[in-house]
Design a protein around this motif. Structure first.
Motif, PDB file in Angstrom:
ATOM      1  N   MET A   1      48.425  38.279  51.326  1.00 32.87           N
ATOM      2  CA  MET A   1      47.948  39.012  50.159  1.00 32.87           C
ATOM      3  C   MET A   1      46.445  38.805  50.022  1.00 32.87           C
ATOM      4  N   THR A   2      45.717  39.860  49.768  1.00 28.52           N
ATOM      5  CA  THR A   2      44.280  39.759  49.578  1.00 28.52           C
ATOM      6  C   THR A   2      43.977  39.405  48.136  1.00 28.52           C
ATOM      7  N   PRO A   3      43.251  38.328  47.896  1.00 32.23           N
ATOM      8  CA  PRO A   3      42.926  37.967  46.509  1.00 32.23           C
ATOM      9  C   PRO A   3      42.099  39.058  45.850  1.00 32.23           C
ATOM     10  N   PRO A   4      42.087  39.112  44.519  1.00 33.61           N
ATOM     11  CA  PRO A   4      41.261  40.099  43.828  1.00 33.61           C
ATOM     12  C   PRO A   4      39.800  39.891  44.138  1.00 33.61           C
ATOM     13  N   THR A   5      39.028  40.958  43.955  1.00 34.86           N
ATOM     14  CA  THR A   5      37.591  40.836  44.096  1.00 34.86           C
ATOM     15  C   THR A   5      37.074  39.955  42.976  1.00 34.86           C
ATOM     16  N   ASP A   6      35.831  39.541  43.079  1.00 39.78           N
ATOM     17  CA  ASP A   6      35.242  38.647  42.089  1.00 39.78           C
ATOM     18  C   ASP A   6      35.459  39.207  40.691  1.00 39.78           C
ATOM     19  N   SER A   7      36.114  38.431  39.830  1.00 35.05           N
ATOM     20  CA  SER A   7      36.462  38.899  38.497  1.00 35.05           C
ATOM     21  C   SER A   7      35.692  38.183  37.406  1.00 35.05           C
ATOM     22  N   GLY A   8      34.572  37.625  37.713  1.00 38.77           N
ATOM     23  CA  GLY A   8      33.774  36.968  36.683  1.00 38.77           C
ATOM     24  C   GLY A   8      33.050  35.777  37.256  1.00 38.77           C
TER      25      GLY A   8
ATOM     26  N   THR B   1      41.633  21.234  39.357  1.00 34.71           N
ATOM     27  CA  THR B   1      42.071  19.845  39.256  1.00 34.71           C
ATOM     28  C   THR B   1      43.505  19.712  38.788  1.00 34.71           C
ATOM     29  N   VAL B   2      44.019  20.677  38.009  1.00 37.07           N
ATOM     30  CA  VAL B   2      45.347  20.510  37.438  1.00 37.07           C
ATOM     31  C   VAL B   2      46.423  21.246  38.218  1.00 37.07           C
ATOM     32  N   ASP B   3      46.073  21.871  39.324  1.00 36.24           N
ATOM     33  CA  ASP B   3      47.057  22.659  40.066  1.00 36.24           C
ATOM     34  C   ASP B   3      47.428  21.978  41.371  1.00 36.24           C
ATOM     35  N   THR B   4      48.695  22.080  41.691  1.00 32.30           N
ATOM     36  CA  THR B   4      49.152  21.574  42.987  1.00 32.30           C
ATOM     37  C   THR B   4      49.243  22.700  44.007  1.00 32.30           C
ATOM     38  N   HIS B   5      49.089  23.935  43.557  1.00 32.96           N
ATOM     39  CA  HIS B   5      49.114  25.092  44.448  1.00 32.96           C
ATOM     40  C   HIS B   5      47.874  25.946  44.187  1.00 32.96           C
ATOM     41  N   THR B   6      47.446  26.659  45.212  1.00 25.94           N
ATOM     42  CA  THR B   6      46.306  27.551  45.028  1.00 25.94           C
ATOM     43  C   THR B   6      46.753  28.787  44.255  1.00 25.94           C
ATOM     44  N   ARG B   7      45.793  29.423  43.640  1.00 24.19           N
ATOM     45  CA  ARG B   7      46.066  30.635  42.859  1.00 24.19           C
ATOM     46  C   ARG B   7      44.964  31.635  43.130  1.00 24.19           C
TER      47      ARG B   7
ATOM     48  N   ASP C   1      57.562  25.160  39.986  1.00 15.77           N
ATOM     49  CA  ASP C   1      57.021  24.207  40.952  1.00 15.77           C
ATOM     50  C   ASP C   1      55.496  24.278  41.028  1.00 15.77           C
ATOM     51  N   SER C   2      54.999  25.493  41.099  1.00 16.59           N
ATOM     52  CA  SER C   2      53.553  25.663  41.217  1.00 16.59           C
ATOM     53  C   SER C   2      52.852  25.707  39.872  1.00 16.59           C
ATOM     54  N   GLY C   3      53.594  26.021  38.798  1.00 14.88           N
ATOM     55  CA  GLY C   3      52.978  26.200  37.483  1.00 14.88           C
ATOM     56  C   GLY C   3      52.148  27.457  37.395  1.00 14.88           C
ATOM     57  N   LEU C   4      52.532  28.461  38.182  1.00 15.50           N
ATOM     58  CA  LEU C   4      51.757  29.695  38.224  1.00 15.50           C
ATOM     59  C   LEU C   4      52.604  30.898  37.805  1.00 15.50           C
TER      60      LEU C   4
ATOM     61  N   THR D   1      48.509  35.887  41.395  1.00 18.37           N
ATOM     62  CA  THR D   1      48.976  34.648  40.788  1.00 18.37           C
ATOM     63  C   THR D   1      47.874  34.069  39.900  1.00 18.37           C
ATOM     64  N   ALA D   2      48.306  33.474  38.780  1.00 17.15           N
ATOM     65  CA  ALA D   2      47.347  32.922  37.823  1.00 17.15           C
ATOM     66  C   ALA D   2      47.996  31.773  37.075  1.00 17.15           C
ATOM     67  N   ARG D   3      47.165  30.856  36.613  1.00 21.76           N
ATOM     68  CA  ARG D   3      47.671  29.746  35.815  1.00 21.76           C
ATOM     69  C   ARG D   3      48.035  30.216  34.399  1.00 21.76           C
ATOM     70  N   PHE D   4      47.205  31.102  33.834  1.00 21.12           N
ATOM     71  CA  PHE D   4      47.418  31.584  32.467  1.00 21.12           C
ATOM     72  C   PHE D   4      47.634  33.085  32.456  1.00 21.12           C
ATOM     73  N   CYS D   5      48.431  33.514  31.501  1.00 25.71           N
ATOM     74  CA  CYS D   5      48.718  34.940  31.355  1.00 25.71           C
ATOM     75  C   CYS D   5      48.497  35.326  29.894  1.00 25.71           C
TER      76      CYS D   5
END
Length: 563
Positions: free
Chosen positions: A1-8, A24-30, A142-145, A157-161
């Motif tokens: 999957m291609t990550p989004p373009t720069d969003s900020g 620092t608080v994630d065990t998986h990349t997002r 598991d990932s918290g995402l 994928t994102a930590r917050f929604c």
């Protein structure tokens, strides 16, 4: 999957927080720190505020541009019923001073132009994918995402929604027999076309006399050959008293006093700088009561419901307001029999939102406007060339559904939202929305709801409401960072207690006695629950601040190791 373009901004760019490592608080990349769903008033400010924290943000919007409700609701006569100078962002003082509203109550076109200006001023469009509808958001424990999937097949994928989906965005087309058989032009006021609609020489039917019907009917009647208004439930409406804001001295005074105006708005029950008369309606004599009603009538629109503090709590006080307004309606409508049918008999005044109009009742004095009372002669079917009621057929060239929205929760229910253990939000809210402070729901970590059920929402100024909630969320995320926490979630007991608080507050008023969209009464099968928090804008803000000051009391905060 291609990550989004720069969003900020990134952690090394403008607006970054150099002391913060976003991973620092994630065990998986997002892909991003936060996803914002919706590019209306609250979604735009959420992007602005989260980016200012140094977060990467990606947004999705089903429309072709920003604006939310004001992008879609382009029907004739569409205006806001909160004064323009109050229905605007306060976070950008330079913007407050530079932007000048042209009218007391702005049109849809001007409000949309303002929101587009804000989006461009702060480069907010770059965060969003437009013409993209979110179909699901699924939480992985598991990932918290959160994985957010769209109708284009895109997943992020994102930590917050942040659910900035809007409370008046899911349109409602009633299931009338033959609804789709009409061969003429057909429109819904909440999905109005961008190209001009020509009414000249046409027979136009309008189904519904809520806000969009009441605002559009006088405008349509000026051009159409005939307008047939199909009314099931009459509504109270009060002239806006709209006027141009062309007095340079007056505009300069407003801008100079904006800080005080905003201060008073935040101390008020509705997010505008107005407070009710200090005594109850029946604590003053008739002459004083009428003077107060005259004053609030001149202010125009829904504000009339706030003339006396007990107006929507005491039936005696409410009756005095109702009788005042009914006499005004009879003065405006020439035919007493038509006036009788335009006056509500099924709810206390103000328990459905009072509409702000411009010439609605006077429109029924025109020869080309007819009223069909659906209480007496209900619609039997829509035909290829018109509408058939129980006693007549009305041939039409155009049919307009002014039938409102599946309000407060409709947009959320159309997304497959799955939290911990695969629990769906539809299941969690099957008997009515269950939130804590209107901001979060048990079982859905790191998901926040904007200006919806369980908050003052539509009972307050939605712009300041959005700012209040987004600022709270931003402070909450600061708290999580400071404590190296992984997630935050509304506790089940806190949700139960907040629901009881909201119900108790509503039960102390006359609001639950009305079959309003506040109660979900316009949607067949929807639970009858009074959805907003009716305790007031200022009180709500104080409660949210107290929760934060107590270490986010009522929320479950989980650390990196699940502690």
């Amino acid at each position: 999957m291609t990550p989004p373009t720069d969003s900020g901004p990134t952690d090394s760019g403008p607006g970054a927080r150099p002391d913060k490592d976003v991973n620092t608080v994630d065990t998986h990349t997002r892909d991003v720190d936060a996803v914002v769903i919706g590019a209306g008033i609250s979604g735009l400010y959420a992007v602005y505020k989260l980016r200012a924290r140094g977060m990467s943000v990606h947004g999705f919007e089903s429309a072709a541009g920003v604006g939310g409700t004001w992008f879609h609701n382009r029907y004739p006569g569409a205006r806001c019923d909160v004064e323009s100078i109050d229905y605007s962002y306060s976070f950008d003082e330079d913007l407050q001073q530079e932007w000048t509203w042209s009218e007391r109550f702005a049109t849809q076109e001007e409000i949309l132009a303002y929101l587009e200006h804000v989006a461009d001023r702060h480069d907010l469009r770059s965060a969003f994918e437009f013409l993209t509808r979110v179909v699901s958001t699924v939480y992985d424990e598991d990932s918290g995402l959160w994985t957010v999937t769209t109708d284009t097949g895109r997943s992020v994928t994102a930590r917050f929604c942040i659910m900035a989906t809007g409370v008046l965005s899911a349109t409602n087309r009633p299931d009338i027999p033959g609804r789709d058989s009409f061969t003429g032009e057909s429109y819904h006021t909440g999905e109005w076309p961008h190209d001009p609609v020509d009414f000249a020489g046409k027979r136009v039917g309008v189904i519904g006399t809520g806000s969009s019907g009441i605002q559009s009917i006088p405008v349509i009647a000026q051009e159409a050959e005939q307008v047939v208004v199909f009314q099931r439930s009459p509504n109270y409406s009060i002239p806006a008293g709209n006027r141009p804001l062309s007095d340079d001295e007056q505009i300069a005074e407003v801008k100079a006093t904006y800080p005080e105006r905003r201060r008073l708005a935040r101390l008020s029950g509705g997010g505008t700088p107005f407070t009710p008369y200090p005594k109850g309606a029946m604590e003053v004599d008739e002459a004083e009561r009428r003077r107060v009603y005259d004053e609030w009538w001149q202010r125009g629109g829904y504000l009339f419901a706030k003339a006396f503090p007990d107006q929507t709590a005491s039936i005696e006080a409410n009756d005095s307001a109702r009788e005042y307004v009914e006499s005004k309606i009879r003065d405006m409508v020439n035919d007493p029999k038509i006036a009788d049918q335009l006056i509500p008999t099924d709810h206390p005044i103000g328990t459905k939102r009072i509409v702000t109009d411009d010439g609605y009742f006077e429109a029924f004095n025109r020869d080309n406007v007819a009223l069909v009372n659906l209480r007496r002669t209900p619609i039997a079917e829509i035909t290829a060339d018109g509408v058939r009621t129980s006693d007549s057929h009305y041939p039409l060239d155009m049919l307009i559904f002014a039938t409102g929205f599946d309000a407060m929760t409709g947009a959320l229910s159309r997304i497959d939202i799955r939290g911990r253990n695969g629990r769906t939000l539809r299941e969690e809210w099957a008997a009515g929305p269950r939130t804590y402070l209107g901001l979060a729901s048990h079982g859905f970590p790191n998901m926040f709801f904007m200006v919806g059920a369980g908050s003052p929402s539509v009972l307050a100024n939605m712009v300041l409401m959005a700012e209040q909630q987004v600022d709270w969320i931003s402070d909450c995320l600061d708290h999580l960072d400071e404590h190296n926490a992984r997630s935050i979630e509304a506790g089940e007991q806190a949700v139960d207690e907040w629901g009881a608080e909201c119900n108790e507050k509503a039960a102390g008023t006359l609001f639950p006695s009305a079959n309003s969209w506040y109660m979900g009464a316009n949607i067949p099968g929807k639970p009858r629950v009074f959805m907003p928090y009716i305790g007031g804008f200022a009180n709500y803000g104080n409660i949210c601040a107290e929760v934060a000051a107590a270490g986010y009391k009522g929320f479950d905060i989980v650390g990196v190791e699940g502690a």
